[in-house]
Design a protein around this motif. Structure first.
Motif, mmCIF file in Angstrom:
data_model
loop_
_atom_site.group_PDB
_atom_site.id
_atom_site.type_symbol
_atom_site.label_atom_id
_atom_site.label_comp_id
_atom_site.label_asym_id
_atom_site.label_seq_id
_atom_site.Cartn_x
_atom_site.Cartn_y
_atom_site.Cartn_z
ATOM 1 N N UNK A 4 -1.795 -14.860 -44.423
ATOM 2 C CA UNK A 4 -1.085 -14.448 -45.632
ATOM 3 C C UNK A 4 -0.974 -15.603 -46.610
ATOM 4 N N UNK A 5 -0.900 -15.236 -47.874
ATOM 5 C CA UNK A 5 -0.754 -16.203 -48.954
ATOM 6 C C UNK A 5 0.527 -15.869 -49.721
ATOM 7 N N UNK A 6 1.428 -16.840 -49.790
ATOM 8 C CA UNK A 6 2.724 -16.624 -50.450
ATOM 9 C C UNK A 6 2.922 -17.701 -51.508
ATOM 10 N N UNK A 7 3.298 -17.273 -52.699
ATOM 11 C CA UNK A 7 3.535 -18.156 -53.844
ATOM 12 C C UNK A 7 5.036 -18.197 -54.112
ATOM 13 N N UNK A 34 -0.480 -19.583 -45.792
ATOM 14 C CA UNK A 34 -0.916 -20.445 -46.889
ATOM 15 C C UNK A 34 0.098 -20.327 -48.023
ATOM 16 N N UNK A 35 0.643 -21.452 -48.437
ATOM 17 C CA UNK A 35 1.729 -21.471 -49.413
ATOM 18 C C UNK A 35 1.366 -22.320 -50.622
ATOM 19 N N UNK A 36 1.827 -21.901 -51.771
ATOM 20 C CA UNK A 36 1.693 -22.671 -53.002
ATOM 21 C C UNK A 36 2.862 -22.273 -53.891
ATOM 22 N N UNK A 83 -0.337 -18.544 -60.387
ATOM 23 C CA UNK A 83 -0.297 -17.520 -59.340
ATOM 24 C C UNK A 83 -1.609 -16.747 -59.284
ATOM 25 N N UNK A 84 -2.170 -16.439 -60.456
ATOM 26 C CA UNK A 84 -3.428 -15.706 -60.488
ATOM 27 C C UNK A 84 -4.546 -16.494 -59.809
ATOM 28 N N UNK A 85 -4.557 -17.800 -60.017
ATOM 29 C CA UNK A 85 -5.561 -18.640 -59.378
ATOM 30 C C UNK A 85 -5.399 -18.708 -57.872
ATOM 31 N N UNK A 86 -4.173 -18.578 -57.399
ATOM 32 C CA UNK A 86 -3.880 -18.648 -55.965
ATOM 33 C C UNK A 86 -4.131 -17.319 -55.253
ATOM 34 N N UNK A 87 -3.996 -16.214 -55.966
ATOM 35 C CA UNK A 87 -4.188 -14.866 -55.418
ATOM 36 C C UNK A 87 -3.253 -14.588 -54.233
ATOM 37 N N UNK A 379 8.093 -7.620 -45.019
ATOM 38 C CA UNK A 379 7.511 -6.959 -46.186
ATOM 39 C C UNK A 379 5.984 -7.058 -46.156
ATOM 40 N N UNK A 380 5.480 -8.232 -45.802
ATOM 41 C CA UNK A 380 4.035 -8.416 -45.725
ATOM 42 C C UNK A 380 3.409 -7.542 -44.638
#
Length: 390
Positions: A4-7, A34-36, A83-87, A379-380
């Protein structure tokens, strides 16, 4: 399955701290996540390097917000681009109502499939309950602090999770005696000076707190002032302190908890710090002042609660004296603080009330970040697999 990717988005110091705790809680549960994000020093310290500055976003008040609107909008759009770049699969936007609302809209426009989570909702119980509808329209879920917030979202269809008060859950027991010994203040009565974490608070609230401290010290040579400075305002406060004539020391975040435990009374700017001081059992008085126009509108037309301090709201009575707007006068602050310093019964009564309030606020519940991490992952898990990042 890809991780999962979370911003994570935080626009001010309190959100930055909670965001860093959330990062650690998420990694503990899912090491491959994966976090940003966008934030400040605390998020950077846990490896979330922000490419969007949050300097200047911590504002409060109507006219103050208008003055910062151009900056807020620019940073919100930049956050949307990041955020768009991170998806991301999910985006957690923490506190900071105006900035995170605009950032959420910018992200939704660019990454429509991402789940948007508002962590720490607006204080609909205190001002502008209509914001509950706005939250429901913009976000996919809300993590709020208190049980009494939930009914405001009834009928909106928004999933609401109570995560508890972050300041209460992260409480540590400070070493007051150790602090006094390290600072050579074992024989002094200590007055905590807590001027806030926003530039506007330093301009409008700190001067009255400083003058109240000066009045107290002038009447009692055994007093010593301990000013605890947030990193965001350390520089202007050090400049102000250079002009103080009363005995004082300046300490930072590293000594904060021990200083709070060492204090005999606190002169505090209203905010999260009042809960942190209460957790150390230190009596306090608080003050707050917005710009004249903002204060008039909010206090006369928007404020729905009788109090602004969460401790008083939890108790539904005035345990911590509040001095707002034109009532924020040094003489009044000094008089109220003096009662707590020199009248043992008054101090004992407030300490008992603080303990009662903290229990109502979930002192013994799991940490807010831990509960939030569980809710994010739930939620994910309920969403279609990686509909954004795949």
């Amino acid at each position: 399955m890809k991780p999962w990717r979370v911003f994570i988005v935080a626009g001010e110091p309190s959100g930055d701290e909670l965001g860093a705790e959330l990062v650690q809680a998420l990694r503990a549960r899912h090491p491959d996540i994966i976090l940003a994000g966008v934030g400040g020093e605390k998020l950077a310290a846990v490896g979330i390097q922000s490419h969007v500055s949050i300097d200047g976003l911590s504002v409060l008040g109507l006219t103050e917000g208008l003055a910062a609107l151009k900056t807020v909008n620019e940073r919100a759009q930049a956050t949307g681009e990041a955020a768009a770049g991170f998806k991301p699969d999910a985006v957690v936007l923490i506190d900071s109502w105006g900035f995170t609302l605009r950032a959420a809209k910018a992200i939704r426009a660019r990454v429509p499939q991402a789940k948007l989570i508002k962590m720490i909702g607006p204080q609909v119980f205190a001002t502008r309950p209509g914001r509950a509808r706005t939250v429901a329209q913009v976000y996919d879920a809300l993590f709020c602090i208190h049980d009494f917030e939930v009914p405001y979202y009834d009928g909106t269809g928004l999933p609401v999770t109570v995560i508890g008060n972050p300041a209460v859950a992260r409480a540590q027991i400070g070493d007051g005696q150790g602090f006094r010994a390290r600072q050579g203040l074992t024989d002094k009565k200590l007055v905590l000076l807590l001027p806030g974490s926003r530039r506007g608070e330093i301009e409008r609230v700190a001067p009255s707190l400083e003058e109240a401290a000066a009045l107290l010290c002038a009447r009692d040579p055994s007093l010593h002032v301990v000013a605890v400075l947030a990193p965001s305002v350390a520089e202007p406060m050090r400049a102000r302190a250079a002009t103080w004539s009363f005995p004082h020391i300046l300490v930072g975040e590293a000594d904060k908890v021990d200083a709070f435990a060492a204090g005999d009374v606190a002169l505090a700017c209203s905010g999260t710090v009042t809960t942190e001081v209460a957790l150390q059992g230190t009596p306090m008085v608080l003050g707050y002042r917005l710009g004249a126009l903002s204060g008039f509108i909010i206090l006369n037309f928007l404020l729905k609660s009788r109090f602004i301090c969460l401790l008083n709201i939890a108790l539904d009575r005035m345990a911590v004296p509040e001095f707002l707007q034109d009532n924020l006068r040094p003489e009044a602050l000094a008089k109220a603080a003096g009662r707590l310093l020199y009248e043992p019964d008054a101090a004992a009564d407030q300490k008992a009330a603080l303990a009662e309030a903290l229990n109502k606020m979930g002192r013994h519940d799991p940490p807010a970040a831990e509960r939030a991490a569980e809710a994010v992952l739930k939620l994910l898990e309920s969403a279609p697999d990686h509909m954004v990042s795949s």
